[in-house]
Design a protein around this motif. Structure first.
Motif, PDB file in Angstrom:
ATOM      1  N   TYR A  34     -10.066  79.278  39.047  1.00 30.80           N
ATOM      2  CA  TYR A  34      -9.183  80.082  39.885  1.00 30.80           C
ATOM      3  C   TYR A  34      -8.208  79.052  40.836  1.00 30.80           C
ATOM      4  CZ  TYR A  34     -11.985  83.899  38.556  1.00 30.80           C
ATOM      5  OH  TYR A  34     -12.798  84.608  37.877  1.00 30.80           O
ATOM      6  N   LEU A  35      -6.933  79.293  41.092  1.00 24.10           N
ATOM      7  CA  LEU A  35      -5.990  78.690  41.893  1.00 24.10           C
ATOM      8  C   LEU A  35      -5.663  79.772  42.994  1.00 24.10           C
ATOM      9  CD1 LEU A  35      -3.750  76.946  39.307  1.00 24.10           C
ATOM     10  CD2 LEU A  35      -5.081  75.798  41.082  1.00 24.10           C
ATOM     11  N   LEU A  36      -6.040  79.145  44.194  1.00 26.36           N
ATOM     12  CA  LEU A  36      -5.833  80.143  45.572  1.00 26.36           C
ATOM     13  C   LEU A  36      -4.823  79.604  46.266  1.00 26.36           C
ATOM     14  CD1 LEU A  36      -8.774  80.816  44.405  1.00 26.36           C
ATOM     15  CD2 LEU A  36      -9.128  81.224  46.839  1.00 26.36           C
ATOM     16  N   ARG A  37      -3.547  80.146  46.565  1.00 22.95           N
ATOM     17  CA  ARG A  37      -2.546  79.772  47.090  1.00 22.95           C
ATOM     18  C   ARG A  37      -2.308  80.249  48.492  1.00 22.95           C
ATOM     19  NH1 ARG A  37       3.656  80.637  45.029  1.00 22.95           N
ATOM     20  NH2 ARG A  37       4.857  79.356  46.364  1.00 22.95           N
ATOM     21  N   GLY A 186     -28.351  75.113  44.169  1.00 25.46           N
ATOM     22  CA  GLY A 186     -27.319  74.784  44.905  1.00 25.46           C
ATOM     23  C   GLY A 186     -26.189  75.409  44.772  1.00 25.46           C
ATOM     24  N   GLN A 187     -26.172  76.373  43.869  1.00 22.56           N
ATOM     25  CA  GLN A 187     -24.911  77.337  43.613  1.00 22.56           C
ATOM     26  C   GLN A 187     -24.472  78.090  44.634  1.00 22.56           C
ATOM     27  OE1 GLN A 187     -23.144  79.999  39.946  1.00 22.56           O
ATOM     28  NE2 GLN A 187     -25.057  80.568  40.810  1.00 22.56           N
ATOM     29  N   LEU A 188     -23.258  78.142  45.090  1.00 19.09           N
ATOM     30  CA  LEU A 188     -22.618  78.963  46.094  1.00 19.09           C
ATOM     31  C   LEU A 188     -21.642  80.038  45.505  1.00 19.09           C
ATOM     32  CD1 LEU A 188     -21.845  75.980  48.260  1.00 19.09           C
ATOM     33  CD2 LEU A 188     -23.402  77.456  48.710  1.00 19.09           C
ATOM     34  N   CYS A 189     -21.589  81.387  46.061  1.00 19.18           N
ATOM     35  CA  CYS A 189     -20.769  82.273  45.993  1.00 19.18           C
ATOM     36  C   CYS A 189     -19.867  82.206  47.324  1.00 19.18           C
ATOM     37  CB  CYS A 189     -21.406  83.663  45.735  1.00 19.18           C
ATOM     38  SG  CYS A 189     -22.393  84.065  44.243  1.00 19.18           S
ATOM     39  N   CYS A 200     -18.110  84.466  42.433  1.00 14.92           N
ATOM     40  CA  CYS A 200     -19.449  84.544  42.234  1.00 14.92           C
ATOM     41  C   CYS A 200     -19.939  83.680  41.216  1.00 14.92           C
ATOM     42  CB  CYS A 200     -20.136  86.038  41.964  1.00 14.92           C
ATOM     43  SG  CYS A 200     -19.060  86.800  40.558  1.00 14.92           S
ATOM     44  N   GLY A 201     -19.208  82.675  40.862  1.00 11.06           N
ATOM     45  CA  GLY A 201     -19.626  81.684  39.938  1.00 11.06           C
ATOM     46  C   GLY A 201     -20.122  82.097  38.640  1.00 11.06           C
ATOM     47  N   ASP A 202     -21.470  81.791  38.229  1.00 10.92           N
ATOM     48  CA  ASP A 202     -22.386  82.468  37.246  1.00 10.92           C
ATOM     49  C   ASP A 202     -23.398  83.199  37.701  1.00 10.92           C
ATOM     50  OD1 ASP A 202     -20.527  81.107  35.561  1.00 10.92           O
ATOM     51  OD2 ASP A 202     -21.972  79.761  34.773  1.00 10.92           O
ATOM     52  N   GLN A 203     -23.568  83.615  38.943  1.00  9.32           N
ATOM     53  CA  GLN A 203     -24.710  84.240  39.456  1.00  9.32           C
ATOM     54  C   GLN A 203     -24.451  85.589  38.981  1.00  9.32           C
ATOM     55  OE1 GLN A 203     -26.787  82.638  40.477  1.00  9.32           O
ATOM     56  NE2 GLN A 203     -28.240  83.818  42.011  1.00  9.32           N
ATOM     57  N   VAL A 204     -23.288  86.271  39.176  1.00 12.98           N
ATOM     58  CA  VAL A 204     -23.510  87.857  38.740  1.00 12.98           C
ATOM     59  C   VAL A 204     -22.097  87.850  37.482  1.00 12.98           C
ATOM     60  CG1 VAL A 204     -23.011  90.157  38.959  1.00 12.98           C
ATOM     61  CG2 VAL A 204     -24.226  88.810  40.560  1.00 12.98           C
ATOM     62  N   PHE A 242     -14.729  87.906  41.208  1.00  8.86           N
ATOM     63  CA  PHE A 242     -14.213  86.960  40.266  1.00  8.86           C
ATOM     64  C   PHE A 242     -15.287  86.030  39.685  1.00  8.86           C
ATOM     65  CE2 PHE A 242     -10.858  88.128  43.414  1.00  8.86           C
ATOM     66  CZ  PHE A 242      -9.761  88.444  42.724  1.00  8.86           C
ATOM     67  N   PRO A 243     -15.789  86.309  38.570  1.00 13.14           N
ATOM     68  CA  PRO A 243     -16.785  85.499  37.834  1.00 13.14           C
ATOM     69  C   PRO A 243     -16.273  84.158  37.092  1.00 13.14           C
ATOM     70  CG  PRO A 243     -15.999  87.195  36.311  1.00 13.14           C
ATOM     71  CD  PRO A 243     -14.913  87.309  37.574  1.00 13.14           C
ATOM     72  N   GLY A 244     -17.434  83.468  36.828  1.00 13.35           N
ATOM     73  CA  GLY A 244     -17.268  82.251  36.097  1.00 13.35           C
ATOM     74  C   GLY A 244     -16.899  82.449  34.730  1.00 13.35           C
TER      75      GLY A 244
END
Length: 333
Positions: A34-37, A186-189, A200-204, A242-244
């Motif tokens: 993801y690119l956040l402007r 150590g994953q972060l959402c 949410c990365g790969d958590q959900v 926004f998932p991985g």
């Protein structure tokens, strides 16, 4: 631009978020970056695995959207798995942007790809799998498989640490950092309460289940940690996640509950298997995943470690007992 599996290479979402589908040489097909402007340029989240195909895809997206490397001022990583971490150093070299990751996630990268090239980790992993019944010819394929990732995460970045409880500013919005263990230590959402968005990365994940792996030398209650995290995440008000992997989705809390139910069913099925026929963790792994992983070291590693995570959980609950045999560990219900 043409993309992957009939989808575009990039999709613009409201609020200045550009979803980039970065190709993967696995059955997952792509990972979402993801690119956040904002007024300074872009924050880049999880740039993907370092392969020629991924680099070509990135160059195409950046050309199409008139984004230069100098426009990327920050690189954020949800977690350390190579399909998320791999291009961080490559982008850092070209942009000069700082790379942020949790300390726990970064420590794992150094176990796998640090000074010893992951030799100690590979030895620990193969010893664990052997102890739990994996045949020697299957174990032998794991070393080369693990080594193959070193090039895909090189060059490695110089990092700075972030942690759960902090708030960061991205896309003109404040995002809360949430601890999300289980899939990756150590994953972060990242949660934006004003917008009710969750990165949410790969958590959900919306249509597939995140891998939950037992890792040698780490807490053996990964599944418990994951299920507790799902319960916590389900309490957040989320309108768009926004998932991985796969596509951004609604019904975030409902999906978290579905994932928890999936793992409860798997736990029940393992107890039934071992009540009917005691066996090793490897035998359970083959009964659960079978033909889908035969001859594939990549999928075998994920399947075996996920099987162990479930077996350890059942041991802690007193529903399984281990028996030490000459050829390894056998489990009975």
């Amino acid at each position: 631009m043409s993309g992957i599996a009939g989808r575009p290479a990039a999709t613009a979402w409201p609020g200045g978020i550009l979803q980039v589908r970065v190709p993967l040489p696995f059955s997952l097909k792509w990972v979402n970056s993801y690119l956040l402007r904002d007024e300074r340029g872009y924050v880049l989240i999880d740039p993907g695995l370092h392969t020629d195909e991924a680099v070509a895809a990135w160059k195409g997206v950046m050309d199409e959207h008139a984004i230069g490397f100098q426009d990327i001022h920050t690189i954020m990583l949800t977690h350390q798995h190579p399909d998320h971490y791999g291009l961080a150093g490559w982008f850092q070299e070209r942009s000069g942007a700082p790379v942020y990751i949790s300390a726990e996630s970064y420590a794992y990268t150094q176990r796998l790809w640090g000074d010893d090239g992951g030799a100690a980790f590979a030895a620990d992993l193969t010893a664990l799998y052997t102890q739990h019944g994996m045949p020697s010819q299957v174990v032998a394929a794991l070393g080369p498989h693990l080594d193959s990732f070193i090039a895909k995460v090189s060059p490695q970045p110089q990092v700075q640490f972030i942690e759960a409880g902090q708030t960061v500013r991205m896309a003109e919005t404040d995002w809360q950092l949430i601890d999300a263990p289980g899939h990756a230590g150590g994953q972060l959402c990242f949660y934006a309460p004003d917008k009710r968005w969750m990165i949410c990365g790969d958590q959900v994940l919306p249509t597939i289940t995140p891998n939950i792996s037992a890792v040698p030398g780490e807490d053996d209650r990964q599944l418990k940690r994951f299920l507790l995290s799902l319960r916590e995440l389900a309490c957040y008000e989320v309108e768009l996640a926004f998932p991985g992997h796969r596509e951004p989705f609604e019904r975030f809390g409902e999906r978290a509950a579905e994932l928890a139910a999936h793992h409860e069913r798997r736990l029940e099925s393992i107890v039934l298997m071992l009540r009917e026929s005691p066996g090793s963790a490897y035998s359970v792994c083959m009964r659960l995943f079978g033909e889908r992983i035969a001859g594939d070291a990549h999928h075998m590693r994920f399947a075996m470690s996920e099987t162990l995570a479930h077996i350890y959980d059942l041991e802690h609950k007193g529903l399984l007992a281990r028996r030490l045999q000459e050829d390894g560990i056998t489990y009975v219900a």
